[in-house]
Design an enzyme around this catalytic site. Structure first.
Site, PDB file in Angstrom:
ATOM      1  N   ASP A   1       0.819  -1.215   0.000  1.00 21.14           N
ATOM      2  CA  ASP A   1       0.000   0.000   0.000  1.00 21.14           C
ATOM      3  C   ASP A   1       0.858   1.274   0.000  1.00 21.14           C
ATOM      4  OD1 ASP A   1       1.004  -0.360   2.498  1.00 21.14           O
ATOM      5  OD2 ASP A   1      -0.884   0.009   3.559  1.00 21.14           O
TER       6      ASP A   1
ATOM      7  N   HIS B   1      24.239   6.552 -18.620  1.00 23.79           N
ATOM      8  CA  HIS B   1      23.104   6.609 -17.683  1.00 23.79           C
ATOM      9  C   HIS B   1      23.444   5.897 -16.380  1.00 23.79           C
ATOM     10  CE1 HIS B   1      20.109   7.332 -21.235  1.00 23.79           C
ATOM     11  NE2 HIS B   1      20.787   8.412 -20.910  1.00 23.79           N
TER      12      HIS B   1
ATOM     13  N   ASP C   1      25.851  14.684 -12.973  1.00 23.12           N
ATOM     14  CA  ASP C   1      24.739  15.197 -13.790  1.00 23.12           C
ATOM     15  C   ASP C   1      23.527  15.195 -12.877  1.00 23.12           C
ATOM     16  OD1 ASP C   1      22.688  15.704 -15.557  1.00 23.12           O
ATOM     17  OD2 ASP C   1      23.380  14.307 -17.095  1.00 23.12           O
TER      18      ASP C   1
ATOM     19  N   ASP D   1      18.976  21.009 -15.362  1.00 26.39           N
ATOM     20  CA  ASP D   1      19.723  19.821 -15.817  1.00 26.39           C
ATOM     21  C   ASP D   1      21.163  20.256 -16.054  1.00 26.39           C
ATOM     22  OD1 ASP D   1      20.609  17.496 -16.980  1.00 26.39           O
ATOM     23  OD2 ASP D   1      19.345  17.637 -18.773  1.00 26.39           O
TER      24      ASP D   1
ATOM     25  N   HIS E   1      26.325  10.816 -28.018  1.00 24.49           N
ATOM     26  CA  HIS E   1      24.973  11.334 -27.766  1.00 24.49           C
ATOM     27  C   HIS E   1      24.810  12.709 -28.400  1.00 24.49           C
ATOM     28  CE1 HIS E   1      26.399  14.043 -24.539  1.00 24.49           C
ATOM     29  NE2 HIS E   1      27.057  13.026 -24.023  1.00 24.49           N
TER      30      HIS E   1
ATOM     31  N   HIS F   1      18.776  19.107 -25.580  1.00 25.57           N
ATOM     32  CA  HIS F   1      17.344  18.815 -25.707  1.00 25.57           C
ATOM     33  C   HIS F   1      16.575  20.015 -25.161  1.00 25.57           C
ATOM     34  CE1 HIS F   1      17.656  17.875 -21.363  1.00 25.57           C
ATOM     35  NE2 HIS F   1      18.752  17.224 -21.697  1.00 25.57           N
TER      36      HIS F   1
ATOM     37  N   HIS G   1      13.463  16.200 -20.319  1.00 26.09           N
ATOM     38  CA  HIS G   1      13.518  16.127 -21.781  1.00 26.09           C
ATOM     39  C   HIS G   1      12.177  16.671 -22.237  1.00 26.09           C
ATOM     40  CE1 HIS G   1      16.720  12.713 -21.539  1.00 26.09           C
ATOM     41  NE2 HIS G   1      17.200  13.903 -21.240  1.00 26.09           N
TER      42      HIS G   1
ATOM     43  N   GLU H   1      25.221  20.177 -23.914  1.00 22.71           N
ATOM     44  CA  GLU H   1      25.906  19.199 -23.069  1.00 22.71           C
ATOM     45  C   GLU H   1      26.845  18.265 -23.826  1.00 22.71           C
ATOM     46  OE1 GLU H   1      23.252  16.000 -21.648  1.00 22.71           O
ATOM     47  OE2 GLU H   1      21.582  17.252 -22.276  1.00 22.71           O
TER      48      GLU H   1
ATOM     49  N   TYR I   1      34.023  10.535 -23.836  1.00 17.06           N
ATOM     50  CA  TYR I   1      34.042   9.351 -22.971  1.00 17.06           C
ATOM     51  C   TYR I   1      35.011   8.342 -23.573  1.00 17.06           C
ATOM     52  CZ  TYR I   1      29.709  11.845 -22.188  1.00 17.06           C
ATOM     53  OH  TYR I   1      28.798  12.848 -21.973  1.00 17.06           O
TER      54      TYR I   1
ATOM     55  N   ARG J   1      31.577  15.465 -19.214  1.00 18.17           N
ATOM     56  CA  ARG J   1      30.450  16.159 -19.843  1.00 18.17           C
ATOM     57  C   ARG J   1      30.300  17.501 -19.142  1.00 18.17           C
ATOM     58  NH1 ARG J   1      27.102  12.433 -19.769  1.00 18.17           N
ATOM     59  NH2 ARG J   1      25.783  12.792 -17.952  1.00 18.17           N
TER      60      ARG J   1
ATOM     61  N   GLU K   1      27.393  20.533 -18.994  1.00 20.75           N
ATOM     62  CA  GLU K   1      26.005  20.787 -19.412  1.00 20.75           C
ATOM     63  C   GLU K   1      25.449  22.034 -18.745  1.00 20.75           C
ATOM     64  OE1 GLU K   1      23.178  17.698 -18.275  1.00 20.75           O
ATOM     65  OE2 GLU K   1      21.791  18.416 -19.823  1.00 20.75           O
TER      66      GLU K   1
END
Ligand code: GLY
Ligand code: MN
Ligand code: MN
Length: 446
Positions: free
Chosen positions: A38, A242, A259, A270, A353, A357, A364, A393, A397, A414, A416
């Site tokens: 629950d 990710h 990130d 972001d 990538h 965005h 996103h 961003e 890598y 990265r 961003e």
């Protein structure tokens, strides 16, 4: 956000419906999701629903009716229930919600099955997004059936469907001043949190300790939640795009990629920053960091009205690819010049990538990346306009591989930022988050 903003958006949508011959729009909020037994996941309203209402309770749905001169906005929501309110807290109930959120009418959500067939009768077009909510799709089907059986009495059911989300996507793409203020606030909080993480970071700590510092700062500054799963990735983990476990030990000589962005009053930030665990970039780390930073600057130079959405990506890829050739990540002798290394997609070994965005109520965010009034894969990327918000961003890598200089192995970087397009060019909403090598090293010294 003030109630008139939501009212104005409903009026804008109604005007668009009227311009298409009138009809009825149905926009539900999200479902509560069971976590186990629950217990529920924290409830997050649907962004389209919220955009038109400001209403944050579960079990609610908006109906808009544009029928010639008559334009009505109706809210279905949970009944008052003093017993449930003892357990779960305040509920507006239809009467108070109607008054507070400026609707023309309201009903209990339990009245949907009785009211909807009446509301759907004699409306030419249904403005609804099918395929997102099978439960509601099937209920809608039964409501329309209930109208169709009355066709012999001269009552008609909608015979055309227009995806209401497509209309709303275009509206949500251009942020108004109150939305920009919330996004600035979200970015400010996230910037403070990133700075805190840099200052607390050090070898011997675990990734989750930095995650805790970020979330502590988000919440204490009034943010309701992280806008997405925070990534705190040390060393080789930064090459997992990710990465989500956030449980590794931070070691001397590691770079840490974070990130993370908070949501403030439903608007996302972001931000990604990459910094050395021990406070000082190594020479190899600095070399790649400067390339990513320069590529971000090249994309930022394209962030202005009139640029096409993909221009920033192309500019970033050019700088990144040149950097890969200069450092030996890519083999100059095999690949030739930068144009060749771009056209045969060689850069994708280290940059796989996109460069950003849309950003807004969703991390996103919604909106077509190509010209909205055309169809097909070949239609041009759309031009940026004041009020649009994008992320920029780029990254590099480096996974260990034959022929790749070992000094760069396992470096993941990265950078961003959150960028508002303005009439003059752009405003970097995350400008206060330390970014240059000098800024980062100086913040980490303090
Ligand atoms: N944090 C998700 C993204 O950068 O797109
Ligand atoms: Mn992003
Ligand atoms: Mn991100």
């Amino acid at each position: 956000m003030s109630m008139p903003s939501y009212l104005r958006r409903r009026q804008q949508l109604l005007a668009q419906m009227q311009a298409r011959g009138g009809g009825i729009a149905i926009i539900p909020t999200a479902y509560e999701m069971v976590r186990n037994s629950d217990n529920f996941f924290p409830f997050r309203h649907d962004s389209y629903f919220y955009y038109l209402s400001g209403f944050t309770e579960p079990e609610a749905l908006i109906v808009l009716i544009a029928n010639g001169h008559e334009q009505r906005s109706i809210l279905f929501c949970r009944e008052k229930n003093l017993e449930r309110e003892i357990w779960d807290g305040y509920r507006f109930g239809p009467a108070a919600a109607k008054a507070h959120f400026g609707f023309d009418a309201s009903f209990a959500i339990d009245a949907l099955d009785t009211e909807m067939p009446h509301l759907l009768a004699n409306t030419p077009t249904l403005f609804y997004s099918t395929g997102n909510d099978t439960q509601l799709d099937s209920r809608l089907h039964s409501w329309i059936e209930a109208v169709r059986v009355k066709s012999r009495s001269g009552i008609s059911a909608p015979d055309t469907t227009i995806d209401v989300r497509v209309l709303l996507n275009e509206m949500r793409l251009r942020k108004d001043a109150s939305e920009v203020a919330l996004m600035q606030k979200a970015a400010n909080i996230s910037g403070i949190a990133h700075t805190r993480a840099m200052q607390i970071a050090g070898t011997g700590r675990y990734e989750y300790e930095l995650e805790a510092e970020l979330h502590h700062e988000f919440r204490r500054q009034g943010s309701q939640a992280p806008a997405y799963g925070s990534i705190v990735a040390t060393g080789a983990n930064a090459c997992v795009l990710h990465y989500s476990s956030n449980n590794a030990l931070i070691k001397d000589g590691d770079l840490i990629l974070i990130d993370a962005g908070c949501e403030f009053d439903s608007y996302a930030s972001d931000i990604t920053r990459t910094f050395p665990a021990n406070g000082k970039f190594s020479s190899a780390q600095k070399t790649l960091y400067e390339i990513v930073l320069a590529s971000q600057q090249a994309a930022l130079d394209c962030a202005r009205p009139g640029s096409r959405y993909m221009d920033g990506h192309s500019a970033a890829v050019k700088v990144l690819t040149q950097g890969m050739l200069d450092t030996g990540l890519l083999d100059k002798n095999k690949l030739g010049n930068v144009e060749d290394a771009i056209s045969n997609l060689a850069f994708r070994q280290f940059y796989m990538h996109g460069t950003g965005h849309w950003l807004g109520l969703d991390v996103h965010d919604v909106g077509s990346y190509r010209e909205a009034d055309k169809v097909g894969d070949e239609r041009p990327y759309r031009q940026l306009e004041p009020g649009m918000v994008i992320t920029i961003e780029p990254g590099i890598y480096v996974r260990p591989a034959e022929g790749v200089p070992e000094e760069f192995w396992n470096i993941g970087i990265r950078i961003e930022d959150d960028i508002l397009i303005t009439p003059e060019g752009h405003l970097n909403l995350s400008r206060d988050t330390p970014k240059t090598v000098a800024e980062i090293e100086s913040v980490m010294k303090r």
